[in-house]
Design an enzyme around this catalytic site. Structure first.
Site, PDB file in Angstrom:
ATOM      1  N   LYS A  35       0.845  -1.208   0.000  1.00 27.14           N
ATOM      2  CA  LYS A  35       0.000   0.000   0.000  1.00 27.14           C
ATOM      3  C   LYS A  35       0.874   1.248   0.000  1.00 27.14           C
ATOM      4  CE  LYS A  35      -0.248  -0.270   5.038  1.00 27.14           C
ATOM      5  NZ  LYS A  35      -1.057  -0.649   6.198  1.00 27.14           N
ATOM      6  N   TYR A 266      16.519  29.182   9.800  1.00 28.72           N
ATOM      7  CA  TYR A 266      15.311  29.882  10.257  1.00 28.72           C
ATOM      8  C   TYR A 266      15.234  29.918  11.776  1.00 28.72           C
ATOM      9  CZ  TYR A 266      13.363  29.967   5.565  1.00 28.72           C
ATOM     10  OH  TYR A 266      13.151  30.216   4.244  1.00 28.72           O
TER      11      TYR A 266
HETATM   12  C1  LIG Z   1      -0.213  -1.734   6.825  1.00 29.51           C
HETATM   13  C2  LIG Z   1      -0.774  -2.996   7.300  1.00 29.51           C
HETATM   14  C3  LIG Z   1       0.047  -4.111   7.547  1.00 29.51           C
HETATM   15  C4  LIG Z   1       1.557  -4.057   7.471  1.00 29.51           C
HETATM   16  O1  LIG Z   1       2.095  -3.636   8.706  1.00 29.51           O
HETATM   17  P1  LIG Z   1       3.670  -3.528   8.953  1.00 29.51           P
HETATM   18  O2  LIG Z   1       3.782  -3.030  10.344  1.00 29.51           O
HETATM   19  O3  LIG Z   1       4.187  -2.540   7.958  1.00 29.51           O
HETATM   20  O4  LIG Z   1       4.229  -4.873   8.754  1.00 29.51           O
HETATM   21  C5  LIG Z   1      -0.565  -5.307   7.879  1.00 29.51           C
HETATM   22  N1  LIG Z   1      -1.917  -5.398   8.006  1.00 29.51           N
HETATM   23  C6  LIG Z   1      -2.719  -4.332   7.813  1.00 29.51           C
HETATM   24  C7  LIG Z   1      -4.183  -4.485   7.974  1.00 29.51           C
HETATM   25  C8  LIG Z   1      -2.188  -3.101   7.460  1.00 29.51           C
HETATM   26  O5  LIG Z   1      -2.994  -2.058   7.278  1.00 29.51           O
END
Ligand SMILES: *Cc1c(COP(=O)(O)O)cnc(C)c1O
Length: 371
Positions: A35, A266
């Site tokens: 994702k 800054y």
């Molecule tokens: C993003 C996500 C993961 C992956 O988690 P990590 O900590 O990056 O391994 C697994 N399950 C769900 C439902 C997620 O949204």
């Protein structure tokens, strides 16, 4: 000559990390979580790179249906799971057409799917709330959903899924216990249906042998694939054998000497207490470098470690070269990646490597090494 900042993506490292996930998972299926544009690493390149390592039962997990469709159109035939299912019932025909697997996390989705007229039966993941209290069905909803889905002609297979809130917590062992108990309770109340379960994120996959290596317990690793430790305070990525996939590099575009009491950047957020040599790096928050990184955040110049000074600007950061008189303008600077774990930069900035990777800005050119 364009601005010298670049993100190098090492696809061999991605495959190496995926193989580590496979080793932990043993016979359990592994859905690579790609994702958010593969946590900023590039969805299609990461999916293509992983394809040769994936077994038939392994898959890809996303939250964006556009990405899922793009992967199908590029020829990827592995299962693709949509972790938040559909946002509108209008997406259901696309899910069927492209053979995607929706997660059903609420009754609205369950009812919409059952009502839809589908040309084929589709597999679903049914998400249970076991304590995260974000998405997922309650006990009563689960009983209802299960009976509706089991009798529906629209559904082929049902996999149960839950997500852990504390698999990365400091006290090993307590992180998943309560949620596993609630899950067992839900399963028991439903008459212990013999359904596959999808449970482990990276932290749980690495840490909890009781939920890995079991063919019915599928895993959904994300961060470990990109070489981030899921619990950097306890074990570094290197200790876990993970390799960095993204290396953010740039160059020194200026060097200057400053006097005691001179301020840098800054708000003059850093004041020199002695004469110093400072370097200006072409990298700022508009590239995805965290603006909250304080003075002292680690950075590598010509392979040597030093620290940032003062505020992060949109296009620049200032770094300390006082102990590096040999360093010249144009020197290579690593912001994170090879030689400097993103976890260290994240921890200095009070965030997690996930956020650094995902924030990589579109203006940063990407170069890819595949072998
Ligand atoms: C993003 C996500 C993961 C992956 O988690 P990590 O900590 O990056 O391994 C697994 N399950 C769900 C439902 C997620 O949204």
């Amino acid at each position: 000559m364009s601005r010298p900042i670049q993100a190098h993506i090492d696809l061999a490292a991605l495959r190496h990390n995926f193989n580590i996930a496979l080793t932990y998972a043993e016979s359990a299926s592994v859905f690579a979580v790609l994702k958010a544009n593969a946590y900023g690493h590039g969805l299609s390149r990461c999916a293509s790179a992983l394809r040769p390592c994936m077994r038939n039962t392994d898959g890809i997990a996303l939250v964006e249906i556009e990405g899922a469709i793009a992967l199908r159109e590029s020829g990827i035939r592995h299962p693709i799971l949509l972790l938040e299912g559909f946002y509108d019932p209008e997406e259901i025909p696309l899910i069927a057409e492209y053979q995607l697997i929706p997660t059903l996390h609420c009754m609205e989705q369950v009812h919409a799917l059952i009502r839809a007229a589908l040309p084929v039966r589709i597999p679903v993941y049914l998400k249970l709330n076991t304590g995260m209290n974000r998405l997922g069905l309650t006990h009563d909803e689960f009983m209802l959903a299960l009976s509706l889905l089991k009798t529906s002609r629209q559904i082929s297979t049902i996999t149960l899924m839950t997500h852990f809130s504390d698999a990365d917590c400091a006290a090993e062992g307590v992180g998943i216990t309560m949620q596993m108990q609630r899950l067992q309770h839900l399963l028991h109340a439903a008459g212990n249906p013999e359904l596959p379960l999808s449970l482990a994120n990276s932290a749980a996959l690495i840490r909890y042998p009781e939920i890995r290596g079991n063919p019915v317990y599928g895993a959904r690793p994300g961060i470990m694939l990109y070489g981030g430790s899921p619990f950097p305070e306890q074990q570094s990525a290197m200790e876990l054998g993970l390799q960095p996939v993204m290396t953010l590099v740039s160059k020194l575009i200026a060097i200057r000497d400053i006097a005691a009491n001179d301020r840098v950047g800054y708000s003059g957020a850093f004041t020199a207490h002695e004469p110093m040599r400072i370097g200006i790096v072409a990298c700022g928050y508009a590239d995805g470098y965290p603006r909250h990184a304080p003075t002292g955040t680690p950075v590598l110049v010509d392979g040597l470690r030093t620290r940032t000074l003062g505020r992060v600007s949109m296009d620049k950061i200032c770094i300390d070269l006082t102990a590096m008189p040999h360093v010249t303008q144009g020197a290579r600077v690593v912001l994170w990646g090879q030689g400097l774990p993103a976890d260290e930069v994240a921890s200095a900035s009070k965030t997690i490597s996930y956020e650094l990777f995902c924030a990589l800005a579109a203006r940063v050119p990407v170069t890819v090494t595949a072998a």
